[in-house]
Design a protein around this motif. Structure first.
Motif, PDB file in Angstrom:
ATOM      1  N   VAL A  29       0.850  -1.195   0.000  1.00 59.55           N
ATOM      2  CA  VAL A  29       0.000   0.000   0.000  1.00 59.55           C
ATOM      3  C   VAL A  29       0.888   1.248   0.000  1.00 59.55           C
ATOM      4  O   VAL A  29       0.654   2.198  -0.745  1.00 59.55           O
ATOM      5  CB  VAL A  29      -0.965   0.013   1.213  1.00 59.55           C
ATOM      6  CG1 VAL A  29      -1.740   1.329   1.273  1.00 59.55           C
ATOM      7  CG2 VAL A  29      -1.945  -1.158   1.135  1.00 59.55           C
ATOM      8  N   LEU A  46      -5.346   1.857  -2.261  1.00 61.27           N
ATOM      9  CA  LEU A  46      -5.775   0.645  -1.564  1.00 61.27           C
ATOM     10  C   LEU A  46      -6.402  -0.334  -2.564  1.00 61.27           C
ATOM     11  O   LEU A  46      -6.148  -1.544  -2.525  1.00 61.27           O
ATOM     12  CB  LEU A  46      -6.806   1.053  -0.503  1.00 61.27           C
ATOM     13  CG  LEU A  46      -6.916   0.237   0.771  1.00 61.27           C
ATOM     14  CD1 LEU A  46      -5.591   0.112   1.490  1.00 61.27           C
ATOM     15  CD2 LEU A  46      -7.966   0.873   1.702  1.00 61.27           C
ATOM     16  N   GLN A  47      -7.211   0.182  -3.479  1.00 54.53           N
ATOM     17  CA  GLN A  47      -7.865  -0.681  -4.465  1.00 54.53           C
ATOM     18  C   GLN A  47      -6.855  -1.254  -5.457  1.00 54.53           C
ATOM     19  O   GLN A  47      -6.942  -2.426  -5.829  1.00 54.53           O
ATOM     20  CB  GLN A  47      -8.978   0.078  -5.182  1.00 54.53           C
ATOM     21  CG  GLN A  47     -10.188   0.270  -4.263  1.00 54.53           C
ATOM     22  CD  GLN A  47     -11.336   0.994  -4.910  1.00 54.53           C
ATOM     23  OE1 GLN A  47     -11.138   1.804  -5.808  1.00 54.53           O
ATOM     24  NE2 GLN A  47     -12.548   0.728  -4.447  1.00 54.53           N
ATOM     25  N   THR A  53      -3.706  -1.775  -4.853  1.00 53.42           N
ATOM     26  CA  THR A  53      -2.917  -2.777  -4.122  1.00 53.42           C
ATOM     27  C   THR A  53      -3.694  -4.081  -4.007  1.00 53.42           C
ATOM     28  O   THR A  53      -3.129  -5.170  -4.152  1.00 53.42           O
ATOM     29  CB  THR A  53      -2.550  -2.266  -2.721  1.00 53.42           C
ATOM     30  OG1 THR A  53      -1.954  -0.984  -2.838  1.00 53.42           O
ATOM     31  CG2 THR A  53      -1.585  -3.205  -2.028  1.00 53.42           C
ATOM     32  N   ALA A  54      -4.988  -3.962  -3.735  1.00 56.91           N
ATOM     33  CA  ALA A  54      -5.830  -5.165  -3.646  1.00 56.91           C
ATOM     34  C   ALA A  54      -5.904  -5.856  -5.002  1.00 56.91           C
ATOM     35  O   ALA A  54      -5.887  -7.087  -5.091  1.00 56.91           O
ATOM     36  CB  ALA A  54      -7.222  -4.796  -3.147  1.00 56.91           C
ATOM     37  N   ALA A  55      -5.974  -5.053  -6.088  1.00 56.96           N
ATOM     38  CA  ALA A  55      -6.005  -5.629  -7.439  1.00 56.96           C
ATOM     39  C   ALA A  55      -4.723  -6.413  -7.717  1.00 56.96           C
ATOM     40  O   ALA A  55      -4.724  -7.422  -8.421  1.00 56.96           O
ATOM     41  CB  ALA A  55      -6.184  -4.526  -8.483  1.00 56.96           C
ATOM     42  N   GLU A 101      -2.470  -7.713  -5.221  1.00 53.77           N
ATOM     43  CA  GLU A 101      -2.198  -8.821  -4.292  1.00 53.77           C
ATOM     44  C   GLU A 101      -3.383  -9.772  -4.140  1.00 53.77           C
ATOM     45  O   GLU A 101      -3.197 -10.961  -3.869  1.00 53.77           O
ATOM     46  CB  GLU A 101      -1.812  -8.259  -2.913  1.00 53.77           C
ATOM     47  CG  GLU A 101      -0.593  -7.346  -2.975  1.00 53.77           C
ATOM     48  CD  GLU A 101       0.005  -7.040  -1.605  1.00 53.77           C
ATOM     49  OE1 GLU A 101      -0.750  -7.057  -0.614  1.00 53.77           O
ATOM     50  OE2 GLU A 101       1.223  -6.804  -1.543  1.00 53.77           O
ATOM     51  N   GLY A 102      -4.598  -9.237  -4.289  1.00 59.00           N
ATOM     52  CA  GLY A 102      -5.807 -10.021  -4.022  1.00 59.00           C
ATOM     53  C   GLY A 102      -5.950 -11.275  -4.869  1.00 59.00           C
ATOM     54  O   GLY A 102      -6.297 -12.332  -4.341  1.00 59.00           O
ATOM     55  N   PRO A 103      -5.696 -11.198  -6.197  1.00 55.88           N
ATOM     56  CA  PRO A 103      -5.874 -12.419  -6.992  1.00 55.88           C
ATOM     57  C   PRO A 103      -5.005 -13.570  -6.488  1.00 55.88           C
ATOM     58  O   PRO A 103      -5.420 -14.722  -6.536  1.00 55.88           O
ATOM     59  CB  PRO A 103      -5.469 -11.978  -8.402  1.00 55.88           C
ATOM     60  CG  PRO A 103      -5.823 -10.529  -8.438  1.00 55.88           C
ATOM     61  CD  PRO A 103      -5.465 -10.019  -7.055  1.00 55.88           C
TER      62      PRO A 103
END
Lengths: 203, 203
Positions: B136, B158-159, B161-163, B165-167
């Protein structure tokens, strides 16, 4: 409309006693969450309070996260129905871009209203297969219409879904406060930014 | 360059025996992961193999996820140093947009090389505070330069970073296969798409 292809919901063809056990366990788990909070719900405690063997609870839910997954299930089904056949812009009738924005906003509200439960339903060692995530399914479906050229591999749908759900599931705005403060509003705005950026650059 | 503001790494001012216990526990945990795999590492088993009390292990790591977090720590520090002061485009010297793309690619490779550990380090009930996440921090820092107008609230960082790391952390491509197949390549391409879409629409 039937939400085809989403393996979410009650398994078919359960035996009558299995169905009864399941309903009973879910009822007891729901009471435990309300009474004790998510942290305090364990497989052992649930088995004890439900008066069932630990083996039954393990077979039913697989992991502790599986308990919370099952609790989200009914809400999730209702939510999906609003997306599949409710009024626009969340339901059919608006453009795919508008629906994608509305989907993000509704999904954030859904997760924020159930943050502790949704986080506890995550099992980092058994990540959600994309085909098991209603969000990946909806984002992919809408993206295919909104910007077909962007959506070919499925990776962008996966990344946008992570952008939508990840901030709530993976991160907290302020770990000292149970109230996440202004995060939801900013996240809602920046979801619009993200969707518009993607859709416009493919027009 | 000192990675200022990232509360990652060894706590300062530990007592000598605490430092020794920590180093010993990390060494034992590392061996357990190599030998048994991440799933099999528990607080109890770690305490037993390390010949230390359970209380010491709990105080040191807090949760089971804390063990894996500590194991990632050294790699994470080395990774951050490449970002802060290594060669471009990951390190300084390239444009912020190029660095953001390079950061995403390097971060995916980092997580994919340590997927089981990185997933096990997640504690869904104690999500990462954004200020505790090096990703982040880096995404936000680069986004502020690449497109200052997009980065005001921090929500987009934040979004994104989620895009990124999230997958890898939240979803799997194919749960039947330990090899995630073509996911990494598609994710790398669509990270470029996402960054370019955001940066270009703010130019």
């Amino acid at each position: 409309m039937e939400p085809v292809g989403i393996p979410w919901g009650k398994p078919r063809g359960e035996r009558a006693d299995a169905v009864r056990n399941r309903a009973h366990l879910i009822e007891v788990a729901r009471r435990m969450v309300a009474e004790l909070g998510v942290d305090k719900v364990t497989m052992d405690e649930l088995a004890e309070r439900a008066g069932l063997g630990k083996g039954t609870v393990f077979r039913r839910f697989g992991t502790r996260a599986g308990i919370f997954h099952a609790l989200l299930d009914e809400d999730e089904t209702e939510f999906q129905q609003r997306v599949m056949s409710g009024p626009p812009p969340l339901g059919p009738g608006a453009s795919a871009e508008e629906r994608l924005i509305a989907y993000g906003h509704a999904r954030m509200a859904f997760l924020l209203a159930r943050t502790a439960l949704a986080r506890a339903a995550l099992d980092p060692e058994q990540p959600v297969p994309p085909e098991g995530s209603p969000s990946v399914f909806h984002v992919q479906t809408l993206l295919r219409v909104a910007c077909p050229d962007a959506a070919t591999s499925g990776a962008l749908a996966l990344q946008l879904t992570a952008a939508l759900e990840g901030p709530i599931l993976l991160y907290v705005q302020n770990p000292q406060e149970s109230d996440p403060g202004p995060m939801p509003e900013y996240l809602a705005d920046s979801w619009v930014t993200l969707v518009q950026c993607v859709c416009r650059s493919y027009r």
